[in-house]
Design a protein around this motif. Sequence first.
Motif, short mmCIF file in Angstrom:
data_model
loop_
_atom_site.label_atom_id
_atom_site.label_comp_id
_atom_site.label_asym_id
_atom_site.label_seq_id
_atom_site.Cartn_x
_atom_site.Cartn_y
_atom_site.Cartn_z
N PHE A 1 0.84 -1.20 0.00
CA PHE A 1 0.00 0.00 0.00
C PHE A 1 0.88 1.25 0.00
CE2 PHE A 1 -2.11 -3.52 2.12
CZ PHE A 1 -3.33 -3.58 1.45
N ASP A 2 0.55 2.18 -0.89
CA ASP A 2 1.36 3.39 -1.05
C ASP A 2 0.72 4.58 -0.36
OD1 ASP A 2 3.19 2.02 -2.64
OD2 ASP A 2 1.99 2.37 -4.45
N PHE A 3 1.55 5.42 0.23
CA PHE A 3 1.10 6.59 0.97
C PHE A 3 2.00 7.78 0.66
CE2 PHE A 3 0.07 2.82 3.42
CZ PHE A 3 -1.26 3.03 3.74
N VAL A 4 1.52 8.94 1.10
CA VAL A 4 2.36 10.15 1.10
C VAL A 4 2.32 10.70 2.52
CG1 VAL A 4 2.58 12.51 0.23
CG2 VAL A 4 1.90 10.67 -1.32
N SER B 1 14.68 2.46 11.35
CA SER B 1 16.00 3.08 11.18
C SER B 1 15.82 4.49 10.64
CB SER B 1 16.87 2.24 10.24
OG SER B 1 16.25 2.12 8.99
N ASP B 2 14.66 4.77 10.07
CA ASP B 2 14.36 6.10 9.54
C ASP B 2 12.85 6.22 9.38
OD1 ASP B 2 14.79 8.64 8.57
OD2 ASP B 2 15.86 8.02 6.77
N LEU B 3 12.39 7.42 9.02
CA LEU B 3 10.95 7.64 8.81
C LEU B 3 10.76 8.55 7.60
CD1 LEU B 3 9.73 8.14 12.47
CD2 LEU B 3 8.62 6.64 10.82
N PRO B 4 9.65 8.41 6.88
CA PRO B 4 9.37 9.30 5.76
C PRO B 4 9.30 10.75 6.24
CG PRO B 4 7.84 7.45 5.78
CD PRO B 4 8.59 7.40 7.06
N ARG B 5 9.79 11.67 5.41
CA ARG B 5 9.70 13.10 5.69
C ARG B 5 8.45 13.68 5.02
NH1 ARG B 5 13.61 11.12 7.92
NH2 ARG B 5 15.39 12.30 8.71
N ALA B 6 8.07 14.89 5.41
CA ALA B 6 6.88 15.55 4.86
C ALA B 6 6.89 15.51 3.33
CB ALA B 6 6.83 17.01 5.33
N TYR B 7 5.74 15.17 2.77
CA TYR B 7 5.48 15.13 1.33
C TYR B 7 6.15 13.95 0.61
CZ TYR B 7 3.87 19.91 2.23
OH TYR B 7 3.22 21.01 2.72
N GLU B 8 6.91 13.12 1.33
CA GLU B 8 7.55 11.97 0.68
C GLU B 8 6.58 10.80 0.54
OE1 GLU B 8 12.25 12.54 1.97
OE2 GLU B 8 11.12 10.81 2.70
#
Lengths: 245, 245
Positions: B8-11, B67-74
């Motif tokens: 599943f894809d998200f922004v 280990s990391d997280l999506p940033r705004a708008y990514e």
Amino acid sequence: MMDRIGSFDFVAEPFHVDSMERLTLGVLGNHLLNCAGMHAAERGFGMTVLHENRYTWVLSRLAIELSDLPRAYEKFTIRTWVENVYRLFTDRNFMLLDKDGRAIGYARSIWAMIDMDTRKPVDLFSLHGGKISDYVCNEECPIEKPGRIKLSNPEFVGTYQAKYSDIDLNGHVNSIKYIEHILDLFPLDLLCERAVRRFEIAYVAESFYGDMLTFLREKDEKNAYNVEIKRNETDVVVRSRIIFN
Amino acid sequence: MMDRIGSFDFVAEPFHVDSMERLTLGVLGNHLLNCAGMHAAERGFGMTVLHENRYTWVLSRLAIELSDLPRAYEKFTIRTWVENVYRLFTDRNFMLLDKDGRAIGYARSIWAMIDMDTRKPVDLFSLHGGKISDYVCNEECPIEKPGRIKLSNPEFVGTYQAKYSDIDLNGHVNSIKYIEHILDLFPLDLLCERAVRRFEIAYVAESFYGDMLTFLREKDEKNAYNVEIKRNETDVVVRSRIIFN
């Protein structure tokens, strides 16, 4: 005129509805602001492009009027368009459609653009040669404009210290969290059984992590409540007006 | 095996990131649970079908390692699959991929199915002739299983009365709100500068509108904190363990 209107489809997620299985106003507000962002971005006025010039959109007022709300797992659609562009403000409207394409709500919003360094307003006609005016659209939005919210004799109803989950990417308490905190001032029964017919909010100033927010509220004659949020007991941050069915 | 894995894809929406522009754990948790719901629904085990038989899924444990997280708008992607099915529990795992398709996190969850009327567990093999076993998938999930969280000498760190915005469609404080309230116990600096490496939560009992929740916390030797939430000072509702980088 359809190309001037953005249209975005959603599903009411199970954790985004209240105990009546209705989409919460906070989530709806979040979707409205995202639709505004996507619609603006598609036309060259999105945050990422603006940020390159150190400009940003600032939401000044938002008014939402509802006859119904999507239920859990239901599809719904938000349409948005620009109604007016003035030198320092723009009016953006929204229509909420249920799973059958029936209009069940409208919203009006007022935005300014500011320079992120000086915090001063930017002349909207100075951007892209005034191209923003090309997107003005005279679609009907049959709800009252956001008005001036005045409190005459409010009572103190609580305090809240701004926490990690309140803070947005600009380091401010985020616009949506105010909506949640305001609704949380009311009893579950009132929110569930009567439901909100109109919710209006004016963003007056910013608040920050650790700020002690004070909530003041008054009931006026027409099923309506006015709410004011102050920071550190003195500076008005937000004013809001909630009308129940 | 790919058809057993849902993708599943998200922004990362602007109001869903923190002041470091990283997706919040609450929002990530919400997406994980939605992906679980959609993946189950696509295979005949979704909430709407279950509810016809007065059955429902109940989340028992969730552990997330990042280990990391999506940033705004990514953009980002969540993959999910069923690792094991037992008579009364099922293990569902998740992988979080960043905009470039790199795995930046994993999660493990444990679910039971209950009868909504008796609140008793349902034998998972009794449904659709045990067909749920057909979806088991041995994809790797390289993080530790949720463990038993024990508090030995916690200190009282706050109270919170459950409000309208905490309550889900079942009338309970929703699973995601606990995550937000737990993170809000920590200072912004710690959450932003060190970031959470592992977040684990065990849902022990329900809490309800108006319940006074009590938060207890202890720090153990390894950059880790254990948190316990009680209702009315007596009954444990949630236990959690947070490990910072």
